[in-house]
Design an enzyme around this catalytic site. Structure first.
Site, PDB file in Angstrom:
ATOM      1  N   TRP A   1       8.278 -17.530 -36.408  1.00  0.00           N
ATOM      2  CA  TRP A   1       7.461 -18.513 -35.695  1.00  0.00           C
ATOM      3  C   TRP A   1       6.892 -19.414 -36.832  1.00  0.00           C
ATOM      4  O   TRP A   1       6.359 -20.589 -36.504  1.00  0.00           O
ATOM      5  CB  TRP A   1       6.273 -18.047 -34.693  1.00  0.00           C
ATOM      6  CG  TRP A   1       5.518 -18.872 -34.047  1.00  0.00           C
ATOM      7  CD1 TRP A   1       5.779 -19.457 -32.712  1.00  0.00           C
ATOM      8  CD2 TRP A   1       4.231 -19.223 -34.487  1.00  0.00           C
ATOM      9  NE1 TRP A   1       4.724 -20.370 -32.534  1.00  0.00           N
ATOM     10  CE2 TRP A   1       3.510 -20.140 -33.508  1.00  0.00           C
ATOM     11  CE3 TRP A   1       3.339 -18.759 -35.575  1.00  0.00           C
ATOM     12  CZ2 TRP A   1       2.363 -20.465 -33.781  1.00  0.00           C
ATOM     13  CZ3 TRP A   1       2.355 -19.208 -35.669  1.00  0.00           C
ATOM     14  CH2 TRP A   1       1.887 -20.199 -34.736  1.00  0.00           C
ATOM     15  N   HIS A   2       6.108 -18.761 -37.763  1.00  0.00           N
ATOM     16  CA  HIS A   2       5.347 -19.365 -38.750  1.00  0.00           C
ATOM     17  C   HIS A   2       6.028 -20.419 -39.646  1.00  0.00           C
ATOM     18  O   HIS A   2       5.695 -21.356 -40.097  1.00  0.00           O
ATOM     19  CB  HIS A   2       4.776 -18.347 -39.611  1.00  0.00           C
ATOM     20  CG  HIS A   2       3.790 -17.385 -38.962  1.00  0.00           C
ATOM     21  ND1 HIS A   2       3.797 -16.482 -38.400  1.00  0.00           N
ATOM     22  CD2 HIS A   2       2.159 -17.884 -39.010  1.00  0.00           C
ATOM     23  CE1 HIS A   2       2.608 -15.871 -37.892  1.00  0.00           C
ATOM     24  NE2 HIS A   2       1.698 -16.485 -38.204  1.00  0.00           N
ATOM     25  N   GLY A   3       7.509 -20.157 -39.762  1.00  0.00           N
ATOM     26  CA  GLY A   3       8.066 -21.037 -40.415  1.00  0.00           C
ATOM     27  C   GLY A   3       9.743 -20.722 -40.926  1.00  0.00           C
ATOM     28  O   GLY A   3      10.052 -19.557 -40.759  1.00  0.00           O
TER      29      GLY A   3
END
Lengths: 307, 483
Positions: free
Chosen positions: B325-327
């Site tokens: 989700w962060h990248g």
């Protein structure tokens, strides 16, 4: 809601007073290296404190020099005086057009120069002007002048902190106690700074940028309009730097064309008459020999073509 | 618009005054005003991406209403699928398209083929991961019949785009935030003062702690291939405080700003570096995301019910996907995986919920046992941040190989640099303040609360002074904007 707004106002006043008090105490008690956003340059390189005081006594002069250290270390007022020009050098460390404008607005009415020689170069047009504003605020001889120089259109916490500290220190009469020591430089009456003769140091003065900022160009436009309004001749001069540094900037042609469009302009780098080891003390500053050559060349131009 | 900008310093007081004095009388008018100012806030960055925000809003508003209509479960499920697919497609396209394309290209190349699909020069819309998750949770909650769908598009639009938390959270739940758009708010002095205090602490965290640590962490990690292990360890230490100060600082400003307008947002951080194990850390770090994954992924997968294999699978999936989700980078996936691997032994030994209360509550200093646990846990978290911070897995491995070598004892000269010493001093003040205030909602909530006002105000003035003296100039953006 009324109580909230009342307390916000009271807190703002109290916190502002506390901030001023704490910042002043920090400047007085903490070592300079430990106070990151509080810089005080009173009496430091450039002798701006002496220059700004002396400037007040110079009236109806022929030439006023402005610009960065490349102005106050290149334009030797003694050489111009000997040639019959009554002049003064109001350069200051890292002075950008934004500060030049503030200086001119302050000193033009008193000095009433016939010609203003402004040192211009891509590096100084790439500068944000904060260092220069700090220098002027630290060294201004009066509180209104400090305030005026702090308003050079820059939102920066360091300028606010320097203004607070400079005002408090001025009011307490303690400037000399916190003055910066100067080494190897001598202030000459008329604003020029003479540097101790040393062999060329190729490791110094190499911090050269080439990213011209629009706000500096806007300030120059305001300066040209100010000159026109006061019927003062403006001569834009690019004083020499070592050839390698000059050639490192890819915007020289663009810069030259920009300056030519603004006012009379001479680029003393263009003809390659200055050599590293013979004419320079570091990458951006001329030595005594270099200063003599440049000033003679400028005098030739002035004498041949006064307009 | 950045919280730490002159624009916001003008924008928010104006919004605050208009909100309470002009638009607070009528709910529809108030919500319209909030919607407009939220769109202005978001559009300040790039107005083109308002379209995505509007699409996400309209899709979930419509799906929420449509899910409630049919009694047929399959049709309800189909509508839920449409909502999730639409949100995930937008998110997937802007955030993960290039990652998957390059992954496919590598895979095809391994098989001896060339895949001629070019990557796109996409700009990741700010906050897209936050608001898509927020809108998805609404549709899922309606589907689960936990909340009633709203038929008020203005209120729903204001809920999705509510500017304090739009671009970097907390990721709100409709059950908490949406009803607040249907309530008349009266100005509450205590809440407003509390909001101001939390904003002040948030700015201190961001401008003084995060930004100064960030400068040092960047200076070290930008030359990771030439730095000794000792210096890289220092870089990881500074990055740990950079990311905490940056992200929790944003959350504090967001919560405080919302509170000034009468809204209560959920808590997002609860002193995570005082955690005694990794499970406690994840209950205290980015709480709104952790609980989102718990409620909308972990529990539906079966949670901690079933066989050990199933429990392990659930934990691995949740951590890996929350990392992703962060990248769109393998470093985030590995970071999630590494956290899962640290968490799993606690789960298997049923020790993942032994530290539910704040450490050494009521005591001035931590006990030696807890201090040791906190230090060890911080060390683990700090080492994992290296994966999070690195641009490639190779970069992270180089850093690890240097840290786990004899060169970890080198780099002493860096430690004695003026800026490092100043920043360590500021961190000492910061950690001490957080420790003293760890039983509050945020560190300075109760600092000198029982003392005379003059003492409290002196403390707040000291924070302002320290911010003025040590803030990093240049207005660096918040790290989590990129997520």
């Amino acid at each position: 809601m009324e109580k909230f707004f009342k307390n916000i106002v009271v807190f703002t006043v109290a916190a502002t007073a506390a901030y001023i008090l704490m910042m002043t105490m920090a400047g007085w008690l903490m070592p300079p290296a430990s106070r990151k956003n509080l810089v005080y340059t009173y009496g430091g390189n450039g002798f701006e404190n002496l220059r700004l005081i002396e400037a007040k006594d110079n009236k109806n002069i022929d030439i006023l020099f402005i610009g960065s250290s490349r102005a106050y270390r290149s334009f030797d007022t003694r050489i111009f005086e000997d040639a019959g020009y009554n002049c003064f050098n109001l350069g200051s460390s890292n002075q950008t057009p934004v500060q030049s404008l503030a200086i001119l607005e302050k000193h033009l009415p008193g000095m009433l120069p016939k010609t203003v020689v402004m040192e211009v170069n891509p590096d100084i047009f790439s500068n944000d002007g904060i260092e220069s504003a700090i220098d002027l605020v630290s060294n201004a001889p009066s509180l209104p002048e400090m305030f005026a120089y702090s308003k050079c259109g820059i939102n920066d916490i360091r300028i606010v902190n320097t203004l607070i500290f400079s005002m408090a220190t001025k009011l307490a009469g303690m400037e000399e106690r916190f003055a910066r020591p100067v080494k190897g430089q001598k202030y000459i009456t008329g604003g020029f700074v003479q540097t101790e003769e040393k062999p060329y140091d190729k490791s110094a003065g190499n911090d050269y940028h080439c990213d011209i900022k629009s706000r500096q160009l806007e300030a120059l436009d305001k300066i040209t309009r100010l000159m026109q309004r006061n019927n003062i001749r403006l001569w834009l001069v690019q004083s020499p730097v070592v050839p390698a540094l000059y050639n490192s900037c890819g915007q020289n042609v663009y810069f030259d064309s920009l300056m030519t469009g603004k006012a009379r302009y001479t680029n003393f780098n263009a003809q390659g008459k200055f050599t590293d080891t013979i004419h320079f003390s570091d990458g951006q500053h001329l030595n005594e020999e270099g200063v003599k050559n440049l000033c003679s060349w400028m005098l030739n131009i002035l004498n041949q073509n006064p307009k | 618009m950045l919280f730490n900008s002159i624009d916001f310093a003008v924008f928010f007081p104006l919004v605050f005054v208009l909100y309470w004095f002009v638009f607070s009388g009528n709910l529809r008018v108030r919500n319209t005003f909030l919607l407009v100012v939220s769109y202005v806030f978001y559009g300040w960055w790039d107005p083109r991406y308002l379209v995505l925000l509007a699409i996400s809003t309209l899709v979930d508003f419509s799906c929420g209403l449509a899910i409630n209509l049919p009694k047929n479960e399959r049709r309800r499920k189909a509508i839920l699928f449409i909502s999730l697919a639409a949100n995930l497609c937008i998110l997937g396209f802007f955030k993960y398209y290039n990652f998957f394309i390059s992954g496919f290209q590598d895979a095809f190349r391994l098989m001896g083929h060339e895949l001629s699909v070019s990557s796109l020069n996409l700009v990741l819309p700010v906050g897209i991961s936050f608001y898509t998750f927020q809108t998805m949770s609404y549709t899922v909650d309606v589907y689960r019949r936990r909340i009633e769908p709203t038929s008020d598009l203005l209120a729903f639009g204001a809920y999705v785009s509510f500017f304090p938390q739009l671009v970097a959270g907390p990721i709100e739940r409709a059950g908490n935030l949406l009803p607040q758009f249907f309530n008349q708010h009266n100005f509450d002095y205590t809440a407003a003062v509390n909001g101001c205090r939390q904003i002040l602490w948030g700015f201190f965290k961001k401008l003084v702690i995060a930004d100064n640590c960030g400068v040092l962490a960047d200076a070290i990690f930008n030359q990771y291939d030439t730095q000794p292990g000792g210096t890289l360890l220092l870089g990881a230490f500074f990055f740990s405080f950079q990311i905490y100060g940056d992200f929790s600082g944003y959350s504090d400003i967001a919560i405080g700003t919302a509170r000034l307008m009468g809204f209560e947002l959920m808590k997002n951080f609860s002193f995570p570096y005082f955690s005694r194990d990794i499970a406690e850390f994840w209950r205290r770090w980015h709480i709104s995301l952790s609980t989102w994954f718990r409620d909308y992924m972990y529990v539906p997968l079966g949670g901690n019910q079933g066989s050990e294999v199933k429990k392990t699978r659930n934990i691995l999936l949740v951590f890996v996907i929350s990392g992703f989700w962060h990248g769109a980078n393998w470093t985030f996936i590995l970071w999630g995986l590494a956290n899962a691997l640290l968490f799993l032994p606690l789960l298997v030994m049923k020790k993942n919920r032994i530290h539910l209360e704040v450490a050494d509550a009521g005591k001035t200093l931590p006990g030696p046992g807890n201090l040791l646990r906190m230090c060890l846990n911080f060390l683990l978290v700090m080492l994992l941040w290296i994966l999070f911070r690195s641009h490639t897995v190779g970069e992270a491995m180089t850093i690890y190989s240097r840290i786990f070598s004899a060169s970890v004892f080198e780099g002493g000269a860096y430690y004695s640099q003026g800026q490092v010493i100043i920043t360590l001093g500021l961190l000492g003040f910061f950690v001490a303040t957080e420790w003293v205030g760890r039983e509050g909602a945020y560190a300075i909530e109760k600092t000198f609360a029982a003392k005379h006002r003059s003492l409290r105000w002196t403390f707040y003035s000291l924070l302002i002074f320290l911010t003025g003296l040590y803030m990093h100039r240049g207005g660096s953006p918040f790290i989590y904007f990129q997520f």
